[in-house]
Structures are given as C-alpha cells and as structure tokens.
Design a protein around this motif. Structure first.
Motif, PDB file in Angstrom:
ATOM      1  N   ASP A  75       0.834  -1.206   0.000  1.00  0.00           N
ATOM      2  CA  ASP A  75       0.000   0.000   0.000  1.00  0.00           C
ATOM      3  C   ASP A  75       0.865   1.252   0.000  1.00  0.00           C
ATOM      4  OD1 ASP A  75      -2.445  -1.358   0.067  1.00  0.00           O
ATOM      5  OD2 ASP A  75      -2.400  -1.513   2.242  1.00  0.00           O
ATOM      6  N   LEU A  76       1.813   1.308   0.929  1.00  0.00           N
ATOM      7  CA  LEU A  76       2.640   2.506   1.087  1.00  0.00           C
ATOM      8  C   LEU A  76       3.475   2.774  -0.156  1.00  0.00           C
ATOM      9  CD1 LEU A  76       3.664   1.706   4.746  1.00  0.00           C
ATOM     10  CD2 LEU A  76       2.362   3.725   4.046  1.00  0.00           C
ATOM     11  N   ILE A  77       4.033   1.726  -0.733  1.00  0.00           N
ATOM     12  CA  ILE A  77       4.836   1.906  -1.949  1.00  0.00           C
ATOM     13  C   ILE A  77       3.946   2.356  -3.104  1.00  0.00           C
ATOM     14  CG2 ILE A  77       6.242   0.690  -3.659  1.00  0.00           C
ATOM     15  CD1 ILE A  77       7.297  -1.035  -1.344  1.00  0.00           C
ATOM     16  N   GLY A  78       2.726   1.827  -3.164  1.00  0.00           N
ATOM     17  CA  GLY A  78       1.805   2.258  -4.207  1.00  0.00           C
ATOM     18  C   GLY A  78       1.443   3.729  -4.094  1.00  0.00           C
ATOM     19  N   ASP A 135      -4.599   4.935  -9.848  1.00  0.00           N
ATOM     20  CA  ASP A 135      -5.079   4.931 -11.225  1.00  0.00           C
ATOM     21  C   ASP A 135      -3.962   4.495 -12.184  1.00  0.00           C
ATOM     22  OD1 ASP A 135      -7.153   5.904 -13.307  1.00  0.00           O
ATOM     23  OD2 ASP A 135      -5.330   6.981 -13.869  1.00  0.00           O
ATOM     24  N   ARG A 136      -4.316   3.622 -13.116  1.00  0.00           N
ATOM     25  CA  ARG A 136      -3.313   3.021 -13.996  1.00  0.00           C
ATOM     26  C   ARG A 136      -2.579   4.056 -14.825  1.00  0.00           C
ATOM     27  NH1 ARG A 136      -3.412   1.373 -19.230  1.00  0.00           N
ATOM     28  NH2 ARG A 136      -5.606   1.907 -19.372  1.00  0.00           N
ATOM     29  N   ILE A 153      -2.245   7.271 -14.260  1.00  0.00           N
ATOM     30  CA  ILE A 153      -1.437   8.135 -13.392  1.00  0.00           C
ATOM     31  C   ILE A 153      -0.139   7.426 -13.013  1.00  0.00           C
ATOM     32  CG2 ILE A 153      -1.350   9.118 -11.065  1.00  0.00           C
ATOM     33  CD1 ILE A 153      -4.187  10.034 -11.401  1.00  0.00           C
ATOM     34  N   ARG A 154      -0.236   6.125 -12.744  1.00  0.00           N
ATOM     35  CA  ARG A 154       0.975   5.370 -12.421  1.00  0.00           C
ATOM     36  C   ARG A 154       1.894   5.256 -13.634  1.00  0.00           C
ATOM     37  NH1 ARG A 154       0.208   0.416 -11.734  1.00  0.00           N
ATOM     38  NH2 ARG A 154      -2.045   0.199 -11.961  1.00  0.00           N
ATOM     39  N   MET A 155       1.311   5.040 -14.814  1.00  0.00           N
ATOM     40  CA  MET A 155       2.138   4.922 -16.021  1.00  0.00           C
ATOM     41  C   MET A 155       2.890   6.215 -16.311  1.00  0.00           C
ATOM     42  SD  MET A 155      -0.381   2.708 -18.503  1.00  0.00           S
ATOM     43  CE  MET A 155       0.672   3.008 -19.927  1.00  0.00           C
ATOM     44  N   LYS A 156       2.261   7.342 -16.024  1.00  0.00           N
ATOM     45  CA  LYS A 156       2.917   8.637 -16.230  1.00  0.00           C
ATOM     46  C   LYS A 156       3.876   8.980 -15.080  1.00  0.00           C
ATOM     47  CE  LYS A 156       0.893  10.002 -20.082  1.00  0.00           C
ATOM     48  NZ  LYS A 156       1.661  10.349 -21.301  1.00  0.00           N
ATOM     49  N   LYS A 157       3.868   8.143 -14.014  1.00  0.00           N
ATOM     50  CA  LYS A 157       4.737   8.346 -12.851  1.00  0.00           C
ATOM     51  C   LYS A 157       4.543   9.743 -12.246  1.00  0.00           C
ATOM     52  CE  LYS A 157       8.220   5.070 -14.490  1.00  0.00           C
ATOM     53  NZ  LYS A 157       9.646   4.822 -14.831  1.00  0.00           N
TER      54      LYS A 157
END
Length: 432
Positions: free
Chosen positions: A266-269, A341-342, A344-348
């Motif tokens: 969770d925290l790393i995410g 959100d996928r 948002i994560r892909m854009k880092k």
C-alpha cells in the motif's frame, strides 16, 4: 518400492509406453504366423512350470500371459520382442499420488485421515505458495484461501485433538476478515451494501451526453469525502506533499476506530521510493503509532497486514467524522482507485499531482465540470492549500492530469481552476 501398492495389468506395448509410471515386466511372444516347419518349438523351454495343485508359479518363473504361451524371456532360443521405452514419470505429481505436503510451516502427515482432509491441506499449501509468487495481489482470492484454511485447520484440530491447530484456525479466520476489509478499502465495496441510501448515484451530463453514469459515491457520501479532505488539509502534521498524501490515505483507513490495516505494498503504491522515509517521519512526530518497526511495516504483505494507530482518531478523542462503516469503506476505496489509477501510475505522476486528482474528482458537479456553477470553477488558493502547492503551480499539475486523461480540459485564468473530468473517470466524480 517398499510400502507401495503395485497393480499388474496386461496391455499392448504402445499402451505400456504411454502409461506414466508403468514398468514392463515381460513381453508376450508375437502371434503365431505361417512359418517353416520345425520352428514352432524354437522359443525354448519355459523357466518354470505351474503347479496344478495350487496354481502357484515356481521360483524364477517369468510372467505368463493369457495366451498360455511361454515367456520368451525365459527361453534361450529367441529374443524378446522390442517395445518402446516407457515414458519417465511426469515431474508434476498427480493429486492422487501426492501423499504429503506442507502448510503454515506444518507437515501434513501422509497417513492423515480422512483422506479428503489430507488432500485439502496439501492443495491449500500449494495454493498459498502459488499466491506468493504472484506479481499483483488479489485480495478476494487471498480471503478465500484464508477461509478454506480456517475450515481445514478446524477440522484437523477436531480429528487430531491438537489445540494449536484450533488456534491456527482462528488466526486464519481473522486473516480472512481482515483481507476482506482491505479489499473493501481498495474497491469501495462492502458486503450487504444494498440498503440505507448506499446505492451509487446515477447522473446525467448536461446536453444529454453520458446518460446514466454510475457514480461510486452517493451525493451524501461525496459530502463526507470532501469533509475528510478539509480535515487533512487542516490537521496534516507537515506541509510536505508526500506527508499530506500519506496522512490522507491513513486517515481514511483509521477514520472510524482510530486503527486501520496497511501493508508495505500500500505505502509503496502511494509514495513509491519515499514511503519508508515518510512513514518514519509520521512515527517520529507522534502522528502515527506502529506495533513494530518501520521496516516491519514495509515488509508486511496482504496476507499479514500491520494494524496502525492514529491517536487523534481514537474513540476517546473528539470525533471529526460522523459517517458509518459502509461510507468509510466507499470513500477509502474511491481514494485508492484515484491514487492507484493506472494511467497516473504509467505517467509516474508525483504526490502533488495525485492530490490534485483527488481534489478535482471530489469537487465535480453532476455535469462533471469543476467547482460550483456560481463560483465559476475551483478557487486556486483552496486547491493549493490542499495539495501543498503554490497557487501558480496548479496549472502545471493540471496539465499533467490532462496528459494522463484525468482531466479533459483545464484553465487557470484569473483565480479559478476551470475544467472537466475526462470521460473514463466520470464514476469517481464527487457530485457537488
């Protein structure tokens, strides 16, 4: 093989070669064919004769087949018919053949009865080990495994009389409940959530577009979600954006009882490489209490989460929130969907941009425009106060949300942030 059970069957050479674990004892002579005279007895003498008195075969006898002919292996005149080699045992042991296994650091006895219990424990051990090899957690699957383990260990304790097994069954039952709650936190769903105004709202966009959008939150739940955002903006122990994001997510986990479950994943995410540092800052400042060390929390996994405590949210303190268990789970699950959100994560995108995504989704109207109609958009200073950004930097982060297809458009002319949620995130709108 000592202690093993062997079955003898007569079959053709091809079937024998295709049968796993089969060992060829002997081969029958080929069928009689027209042959030159004098060759009928060329096979030689049998190695032993059957005693007609008791039907047994004497010492050193070869296998005798149903055609009552002698085995060529026992004779000296003719060579045995060549057959294909039997295939080696498959490395994958069948369910019937697997006699023992291991689960929860315990060996499943090979003679445990009933047999169905033994096989269930063996399969469960294999299933837990397979789950640990997954690259992405599946909390619904994990909760099901814990439930099976609780039932199986309770049965094992009953047949063996081992009190430690009964204790392990209760631990598994508690782990299943905890995992289901974590799944609710991530997905915003709770069991039996069908009454009391908890159904998602359905809204229509102005102009007739996107009819019947199913919202994750009802309008009253949207009010509670914004109340949490305001509380975090006013009570965050440090203005750093990473700290603000962690405080928000942990507040949502602990909003009802002052305690909540969290894992290192969770925290790393939420915070990527800053997770351990931010967690240490919250602990050292007294905002958060841990049952162990920061390193232990970071190492915790979904099957064994850490229960953390937020002292300011404990029941003996003044209650900042009035919502119930179902609303808390929905608001927390919605926040998890936004932060994880996928795209948002892909854009880092960093913590500040994720906070702005949460703020914009919570402050969207039924037509998915940002801010109340009479305000002409969101106040830049209020958005900046929540995201811990200077007002002049809001435009930059709004542009990043456009690249992640979170906002369809954005404009920061004057002192307002105007824009509209992208179509793919409409269900997350907070319904002002």
């Amino acid at each position: 093989m000592r202690g093993g059970l062997w079955r003898i069957a007569e079959m053709c050479a091809r079937c024998a070669a295709a049968t796993t674990g089969c060992r060829v004892l002997d081969t029958a002579p080929p069928p009689a064919r027209t042959a030159p005279a004098g060759t009928g007895q060329a096979a030689g003498k049998p190695g032993a004769q059957r005693d007609p008195s008791d039907g047994t075969v004497g010492h050193g006898a070869a296998a005798v087949f149903s055609d009552h002919g002698p085995s060529p292996a026992a004779g000296a005149a003719s060579a045995p018919t060549s057959v294909p080699r039997a295939r080696a045992d498959s490395p994958r042991v069948s369910r019937r053949a697997k006699r023992w296994g291991k689960i929860a650091q315990r060996i499943v006895p090979h003679d445990l009865q009933p047999d169905v219990l033994r096989m269930e424990l063996i399969e469960l051990g294999d299933a837990f080990r397979a789950y640990q090899q997954r690259t992405e957690p599946d909390l619904a699957l994990l909760a099901g495994l814990h439930e099976r383990k609780a039932r199986a260990f309770a049965w094992w304790a009953e047949v063996s009389g081992d009190g430690a097994l009964r204790h392990e069954a209760k631990r598994a039952e508690k782990a299943a409940q905890t995992t289901r709650e974590m799944h609710a936190n991530r997905g915003g769903q709770t069991a039996g959530d069908t009454t009391g105004g908890n159904q998602p709202a359905v809204g229509d966009k102005a102009g007739g577009n996107q009819q019947g959008v199913e919202r994750l939150l009802t309008r009253p739940q949207g009010v509670h979600a914004r109340a949490v955002l305001d509380y975090v903006a006013a009570h965050s122990p440090h203005p750093e954006v990473e700290v603000r994001l962690a405080v928000l997510m942990l507040t949502l986990r602990a909003a009802r009882a002052g305690t909540g479950n969290v894992t290192g994943q969770d925290l790393i995410g939420w915070l990527q490489d800053d997770a351990e540092r931010v967690l240490g800052r919250l602990v050292s400042g007294g905002w958060l209490r841990l049952p162990g060390t920061v390193a232990e929390v970071m190492a915790s996994r979904p099957e064994d989460p850490t229960e953390v405590t937020v002292p300011t949210l404990l029941p003996e303190q003044p209650r900042p929130f009035t919502f119930g268990k179902t609303t808390r789970a929905r608001i927390s699950g919605r926040a998890q969907k936004v932060v994880g959100d996928r795209k948002i994560r892909m854009k880092k995108l960093g913590a500040a941009t994720r906070l702005l995504a949460l703020y914009t989704a919570a402050h969207a109207r039924p037509d998915d425009r940002l801010g109340r109609a009479e305000d002409g958009g969101l106040h830049l200073d209020q958005a900046a106060a929540f995201t811990a950004l200077p007002p002049e930097e809001i435009a930059e982060h709004a542009g990043l949300l456009i690249t992640a297809d979170w906002l369809a458009e954005a404009d920061t002319a004057g002192d307002r942030l105007r824009g509209q949620l992208a179509e793919r995130v409409l269900p997350l709108g907070g319904l002002l």
